[in-house]
Design a protein around this motif. Structure first.
Motif, mmCIF file in Angstrom:
data_model
loop_
_atom_site.group_PDB
_atom_site.id
_atom_site.type_symbol
_atom_site.label_atom_id
_atom_site.label_comp_id
_atom_site.label_asym_id
_atom_site.label_seq_id
_atom_site.Cartn_x
_atom_site.Cartn_y
_atom_site.Cartn_z
ATOM 1 N N GLU A 193 2.056 -1.979 8.172
ATOM 2 C CA GLU A 193 1.861 -3.293 8.790
ATOM 3 C C GLU A 193 0.477 -3.845 8.488
ATOM 4 O O GLU A 193 0.321 -5.016 8.132
ATOM 5 N N LYS A 194 -0.533 -3.000 8.611
ATOM 6 C CA LYS A 194 -1.910 -3.446 8.385
ATOM 7 C C LYS A 194 -2.367 -3.244 6.948
ATOM 8 O O LYS A 194 -3.458 -3.684 6.571
ATOM 9 N N GLN A 195 -1.550 -2.537 6.144
ATOM 10 C CA GLN A 195 -1.874 -2.299 4.739
ATOM 11 C C GLN A 195 -3.187 -1.549 4.575
ATOM 12 O O GLN A 195 -4.029 -1.892 3.734
ATOM 13 N N ILE A 196 -3.364 -0.496 5.386
ATOM 14 C CA ILE A 196 -4.572 0.318 5.306
ATOM 15 C C ILE A 196 -4.188 1.787 5.362
ATOM 16 O O ILE A 196 -3.057 2.136 5.730
ATOM 17 N N TYR A 197 -5.139 2.666 5.003
ATOM 18 C CA TYR A 197 -4.922 4.105 5.103
ATOM 19 C C TYR A 197 -6.125 4.739 5.785
ATOM 20 O O TYR A 197 -7.231 4.188 5.791
ATOM 21 N N LYS A 198 -5.891 5.908 6.370
ATOM 22 C CA LYS A 198 -6.961 6.635 7.028
ATOM 23 C C LYS A 198 -6.611 8.115 7.057
ATOM 24 O O LYS A 198 -5.491 8.488 7.412
ATOM 25 N N ILE A 219 0.817 -1.216 0.000
ATOM 26 C CA ILE A 219 0.000 0.000 0.000
ATOM 27 C C ILE A 219 0.848 1.262 0.000
ATOM 28 O O ILE A 219 0.469 2.279 -0.593
ATOM 29 N N VAL A 220 2.013 1.223 0.623
ATOM 30 C CA VAL A 220 2.886 2.401 0.649
ATOM 31 C C VAL A 220 3.389 2.719 -0.756
ATOM 32 O O VAL A 220 3.433 3.886 -1.171
ATOM 33 N N ARG A 263 -9.515 0.007 -2.335
ATOM 34 C CA ARG A 263 -10.395 1.163 -2.105
ATOM 35 C C ARG A 263 -9.695 2.457 -2.500
ATOM 36 O O ARG A 263 -10.317 3.358 -3.073
ATOM 37 N N PHE A 264 -8.402 2.552 -2.216
ATOM 38 C CA PHE A 264 -7.676 3.775 -2.576
ATOM 39 C C PHE A 264 -7.705 3.994 -4.085
ATOM 40 O O PHE A 264 -7.964 5.110 -4.557
ATOM 41 N N ILE A 265 -7.440 2.941 -4.849
ATOM 42 C CA ILE A 265 -7.468 3.060 -6.311
ATOM 43 C C ILE A 265 -8.874 3.395 -6.796
ATOM 44 O O ILE A 265 -9.052 4.190 -7.728
ATOM 45 N N GLN A 266 -9.891 2.812 -6.150
ATOM 46 C CA GLN A 266 -11.270 3.169 -6.493
ATOM 47 C C GLN A 266 -11.487 4.675 -6.351
ATOM 48 O O GLN A 266 -12.029 5.335 -7.233
ATOM 49 N N GLU A 267 -11.088 5.216 -5.193
ATOM 50 C CA GLU A 267 -11.339 6.621 -4.879
ATOM 51 C C GLU A 267 -10.524 7.545 -5.769
ATOM 52 O O GLU A 267 -11.034 8.546 -6.285
ATOM 53 N N ILE A 268 -9.247 7.245 -5.933
ATOM 54 C CA ILE A 268 -8.343 8.178 -6.606
ATOM 55 C C ILE A 268 -8.567 8.196 -8.117
ATOM 56 O O ILE A 268 -8.413 9.222 -8.778
#
Length: 612
Positions: free
Chosen positions: A56-61, A20-21, A73-78
């Protein structure tokens, strides 16, 4: 748990392959911040970074606007994709073989239409380019470009072409190649005649292909070689082409933009191409229309700084002044290139060469405050002492007094005092500035129409912010419990046996239900993989918030039991409150016996509550 018609193994392979990073780092400049990575949110304007990525968790907020989720979800949004399109995009990037039917017949038809329209544009770009370089009819257009300083290499790199002065040049070729003409009309390559058949949208113009972020041709800009108006004619907006969202040459400039974290923004296509030849490979251009918030956000997602390089005439400088505020509001560091003698970038490069353009104009761009002062001067006749005084006072009021930094205010005030020492002393100017700032601060403090800061979060600790509302005990218990459940299958099984889906918050109950189903499929605890099963924006935001803000510190069997008891107690309290309302209603209706029965039930529930 299958996500729609996409096989689980494909989703799992996509999530495992893409860190994800790395993915988010292509869009957001991230820096290390404890266990997380942090940057400016690409989904809303802010100056202080509130966008967190947990490797570590492969998530964003984002704690500013609330967005959150996993890499899909990030690719969906961006990118504005559906879930299936985002998975397909990531699978293609990772060379993961995939086969699934994710589209309805209507969706499949729309996708096929889109692909056909893109193919039509790609064909048109090649045809226009070939015609200009290889036919006698196109030679005058090629000669025109060469006379304007466009080398053959530049013409090939940007695939510049020529649309001849014929009514159906492109239309006839499209028909011969059996392109579906109604779709070509939908894509704005041709227009239908009332008498039947089709005519070209562009005639007798130099053609600049406009590409999307993937490098696919989605529109054209046609430039006249004479005095006809408009000088530039863009394709009309279509399902593929939105002027407010596209920047010319962005696809080619993207690599250099990411390397330098800087964009050089020009007004026109020719300026971008000439700048490219001068070695400015992070050059992009507008669509001949006003810059939009979507443009600003696109730039902010990819760079930290923008250099506005507009024409040096009044119109160009006014456009730069107009767009400056929008870019600053988007959180960009903005500099303004100052072209002398009202020259445009193309003219300057022609007169002084590419090296001076890069070093003196692009690298020598000035900060917004300096530009505002220079722009303001244009409104005053500085040969007249009275006009000089008006300029000084206006400059202090409208520019210098508005600068947040005390050092910045002092710097520009000294510059002003040095230039206009014959009009006023530095101390007098400073006194006037202080009076103006005091008036401005009073208005902000007491006025009814104070501006609300567009940056909805501060993280530097320098300004006090409203304290967050305290969560009810049961809500905190549910969030803590869900956090542990997402990391521990055994705890999830225990909670399922004790509480099932009887969480007090509906969204918490939904997260628990998805989690039970996730573990029932045999999956191991994996925050990113679990969140991919949700496919609900609201639930993913909530899950990412819980995963980012809660912790398992101090968790033991007794604490877990306390959490579940707290949840049970609140549910019992809610039941008592509902019965109290029912008792009052029944009593008011005159049914004393019915009210007494409910009162007995309430006493029994209260006794149970005390025993908890």
């Amino acid at each position: 748990m299958s996500s729609g018609l996409i096989p689980d193994d494909i989703i799992e392979a996509v999530l495992k392959h893409h860190d994800i990073v790395d993915v988010i780092g292509k869009y957001v400049h991230l820096s290390k911040h404890g266990r997380n990575m942090k940057g400016l949110c690409p989904f809303h304007s802010e100056k202080s970074p509130s966008f967190n990525v947990n490797p570590e968790k492969q998530i964003y907020k984002c704690f500013g606007c609330g967005v959150g989720g996993h890499v899909i979800r990030f690719i969906q949004e961006i990118e504005g994709y559906t879930f299936g399109e985002a998975v397909r995009h990531l699978a293609e990037e990772a060379n993961i073989a995939f086969e699934w039917e994710q589209r309805t017949p209507e969706q499949a038809e729309r996708q096929q239409e889109k692909e056909q329209i893109i193919k039509g544009h790609e064909f048109a770009a090649k045809l226009y380019h070939y015609f200009m370089g290889n036919t006698a009819e196109g030679k005058h257009a090629l000669d025109y470009l060469r006379s304007r300083g466009f080398t053959d290499s530049l013409i090939d790199t940007f695939q510049i072409g020529y649309a001849p002065a014929r009514w159906d040049f492109l239309a006839s070729y499209l028909e011969k190649r059996e392109f579906p003409m109604p779709l070509m009309e939908k894509g704005a390559l041709v227009a239908a005649k009332s008498s039947g058949g089709y005519v070209d949208k562009f005639r007798d113009r130099i053609m600049f292909p406009i590409r999307d972020a993937k490098g696919q041709v989605i529109a054209f800009a046609g430039r006249t070689m004479g005095n006809e108006q408009p000088k530039y004619l863009n394709s009309p907006e279509t399902a593929l082409f939105r002027k407010s969202k596209v920047l010319y040459n962005f696809h080619a400039a993207r690599a250099e933009i990411k390397r330098t974290s800087r964009i050089v923004l020009f007004e026109g296509y020719a300026d971008v191409i000439k700048a490219w030849s001068a070695g400015v490979h992070n050059a992009v251009g507008g669509m001949g229309t006003a810059l939009t918030e979507d443009h600003a956000l696109l730039m902010r997602r990819n760079a930290e700084q923008v250099v506005l390089c507009y024409d040096g005439d009044d119109a160009g400088q006014s456009a730069a002044f107009k767009n400056l505020g929008m870019l600053l509001k988007a959180g960009l560091d903005v500099k303004i290139a100052m072209l002398p003698n009202r020259l445009d970038p193309d003219d300057y490069m022609e007169k002084y060469g590419p090296d001076r353009f890069r070093t003196e104009i692009v690298e020598g761009a000035v900060p917004p405050e300096k530009f505002k002062l220079l722009h303001l001067r244009r409104n005053f006749n500085l040969q007249d002492n009275e006009a000089k005084l008006r300029y000084v006072r206006t400059a202090i009021r409208e520019v210098i007094a508005t600068i947040e930094s005390p050092t910045g205010r002092e710097h520009y005030l000294k510059e002003l005092a040095s230039e206009f020492s014959a009009i006023s002393s530095f101390e007098s100017m400073k006194q006037e500035m202080h009076e103006i700032r005091e008036q401005q601060q009073k208005k902000q403090r007491y006025g009814d129409n104070n501006d609300i800061s567009w940056n909805n979060v501060r993280n530097d600790g320098t300004d006090s912010a409203p304290l967050p509302k305290l969560r009810p005990a049961y809500d905190k218990a549910e969030r803590h419990l869900l956090y542990v459940m997402m990391h521990d299958r055994d705890v999830a099984e225990l909670v399922q046996q004790r509480l099932g889906e009887t969480f007090n918050e509906e969204a918490h109950a939904a997260l628990a239900a998805y989690l039970y189903a996730y573990y029932a499929q045999g999956f191991e605890p994996d925050a990113s993989r679990y969140m991919a099963t949700l496919q609900d924006d609201r639930l993913e935001r909530l899950a990412s918030s819980i995963l980012m803000t809660e912790s398992d510190q101090g968790i033991n069997p007794q604490v877990l039991e306390d959490y579940m008891r707290q949840i049970d107690k609140h549910r019992q309290q809610q039941a008592i409150e509902r019965l109290e309302e029912e008792r009052i209603r029944v009593e008011k209706s005159g049914d004393a016996i019915g009210a007494a029965r409910i009162a007995i039930e309430i006493i029994a529930l209260k006794n149970q509550l005390k025993a908890m």
